[in-house]
Design a protein around this motif. Structure first.
Motif, PDB file in Angstrom:
ATOM      1  N   GLY A   1       0.683  -1.638   0.055  1.00 43.91           N
ATOM      2  CA  GLY A   1       0.283  -0.183   0.118  1.00 43.91           C
ATOM      3  C   GLY A   1       0.658   1.284   0.295  1.00 43.91           C
ATOM      4  N   ALA A   2       1.910   1.287  -0.332  1.00 48.08           N
ATOM      5  CA  ALA A   2       3.138   2.706   0.021  1.00 48.08           C
ATOM      6  C   ALA A   2       2.991   3.502  -1.248  1.00 48.08           C
ATOM      7  N   HIS A   3       2.549   4.726  -0.921  1.00 47.31           N
ATOM      8  CA  HIS A   3       2.792   5.193  -2.129  1.00 47.31           C
ATOM      9  C   HIS A   3       4.124   6.391  -2.754  1.00 47.31           C
ATOM     10  N   ALA A   4       5.033   6.343  -1.388  1.00 47.81           N
ATOM     11  CA  ALA A   4       6.146   6.086  -1.339  1.00 47.81           C
ATOM     12  C   ALA A   4       7.914   5.379  -0.858  1.00 47.81           C
ATOM     13  N   TYR A   5       8.660   5.551  -1.112  1.00 45.90           N
ATOM     14  CA  TYR A   5       9.309   4.114  -0.246  1.00 45.90           C
ATOM     15  C   TYR A   5      11.081   5.141  -0.978  1.00 45.90           C
ATOM     16  N   LEU A   6      11.030   5.506   1.144  1.00 41.74           N
ATOM     17  CA  LEU A   6      12.024   6.537   1.818  1.00 41.74           C
ATOM     18  C   LEU A   6      13.356   5.984   2.163  1.00 41.74           C
ATOM     19  N   VAL A   7      14.382   6.084   2.066  1.00 39.74           N
ATOM     20  CA  VAL A   7      15.230   5.757   1.945  1.00 39.74           C
ATOM     21  C   VAL A   7      16.393   6.634   2.513  1.00 39.74           C
ATOM     22  N   GLY A   8      17.433   5.962   3.798  1.00 39.86           N
ATOM     23  CA  GLY A   8      18.453   7.026   4.671  1.00 39.86           C
ATOM     24  C   GLY A   8      19.360   6.006   3.623  1.00 39.86           C
ATOM     25  N   ALA A   9      21.098   6.555   3.716  1.00 39.05           N
ATOM     26  CA  ALA A   9      21.701   5.366   2.778  1.00 39.05           C
ATOM     27  C   ALA A   9      23.698   6.289   3.040  1.00 39.05           C
ATOM     28  N   MET A  10      24.542   5.567   2.996  1.00 42.87           N
ATOM     29  CA  MET A  10      25.567   5.795   2.389  1.00 42.87           C
ATOM     30  C   MET A  10      26.360   5.465   1.334  1.00 42.87           C
ATOM     31  N   PHE A  11      26.267   6.464   0.280  1.00 43.22           N
ATOM     32  CA  PHE A  11      26.915   6.020  -0.906  1.00 43.22           C
ATOM     33  C   PHE A  11      27.944   7.171  -1.036  1.00 43.22           C
ATOM     34  N   GLY A  12      28.699   6.389  -1.463  1.00 47.37           N
ATOM     35  CA  GLY A  12      30.670   6.784  -1.931  1.00 47.37           C
ATOM     36  C   GLY A  12      30.170   7.622  -3.312  1.00 47.37           C
TER      37      GLY A  12
END
Length: 284
Positions: free
Chosen positions: A175-186
């Motif tokens: 049922g999600a309308h959005a996908y929220l991601v916290g990350a460490m991309f170098g």
């Protein structure tokens, strides 16, 4: 709980935030997060998302060496400044932090969710930990987490989760309308990864996708910034670049979401994914 098959009635403003964080200094990083909450609120933000392990930095060895000091416990006074900023501005926050499993004490890489009132509303533990994180002593979380805010359902992910298409798909089918991601991309390869993965997650699932990424050195990495939000068709909506501090501010529009999903219908059936990626919920 919102109708899983419904669409939100009104827009929501989400903000992906980035700023340098201090190694293993929870109090200092909470103060930085509070400043970013206020900045987000000044730009109309309803919800701010911050990078992976933002409250400590990506300092795995240091966290493992002294978890009692570096894992914020419920009621930890070091987070009072962040809770106060949320309550004063009526802005919710999703912030990366280490956590411990309540039953086993196993370390987790997590996100803490503070609601508009500053109270803890939810916690999500990273499900796809890297081999290096596992070797350092961090375990995988048992289930996903989907938040409810002003009629919007928001699935949470942390860094490597986003590399597994089924993770975002489980959120959307739940049922999600959005996908929220916290990350460490170098820098370098990380920049190429995020430029490929996040538009794909949006396009695959006809949903908004947000990335909050580190924008400076932390642990063994040098975050490349580029916190951003993508439209449901995979096009870039906004990008914080390499600013420190930086904000990517996006207005999530129900009409845009409805248009995308009318062309590419999403089958909503949370029971299909529950055995693999069971999900929990929270209201912020």
């Amino acid at each position: 709980m919102d109708d899983l098959q419904g669409l939100p009635a009104a827009p929501l403003t989400v903000v992906a935030g980035q700023a340098a964080c201090a190694a293993l200094d929870v109090a200092a990083n909470a103060a930085t997060a509070a400043d970013l909450v206020r900045r987000a609120a000044d730009r109309g933000g309803d919800l701010l998302v911050l990078p992976e392990l933002f409250l400590t930095g990506y300092e795995l060895a240091g966290i493992v060496a002294d978890p009692t000091r570096h894992v914020p416990a419920p009621g930890d006074s070091r987070l009072d400044v962040l809770a106060a900023a949320c309550a004063a501005t009526r802005t919710a926050v999703v912030v990366g932090a280490p956590a411990r499993d309540a039953g086993t004490g196993e370390l987790r890489i997590s996100t803490l969710v503070l609601g508009r009132d500053g109270h803890r509303a939810a916690r999500y533990d990273k499900q796809h930990v890297t081999p290096g994180e596992r070797a350092a002593g961090f375990g995988a979380g048992p289930r996903g987490c989907t938040l409810s805010l002003d009629g919007w359902r928001l699935g949470l992910g942390i860094c490597w989760d986003s590399g597994f298409p089924e993770h975002a798909r489980a959120a959307v089918r739940g049922g999600a309308h959005a996908y929220l991601v916290g990350a460490m991309f170098g820098r370098g390869n990380g920049e190429r990864q995020l430029a490929t993965v996040f538009p794909a997650r949006a396009l695959d699932n006809t949903g908004y996708v947000l990335l909050a990424n580190h924008c400076g050195p932390s642990g063994p990495y040098d975050g490349c910034g580029r916190s951003a939000v993508w439209n449901p068709d995979g096009t870039l909506l906004c990008d914080a670049g390499t600013d420190d501090p930086g904000l990517a501010v996006a207005r999530l529009d129900p009409a845009v979401l409805a248009g995308a999903r009318s062309r590419e219908p999403v089958l909503v059936d949370p029971s299909l994914d529950a055995p693999v990626l069971p999900r929990s919920g929270g209201t912020v």
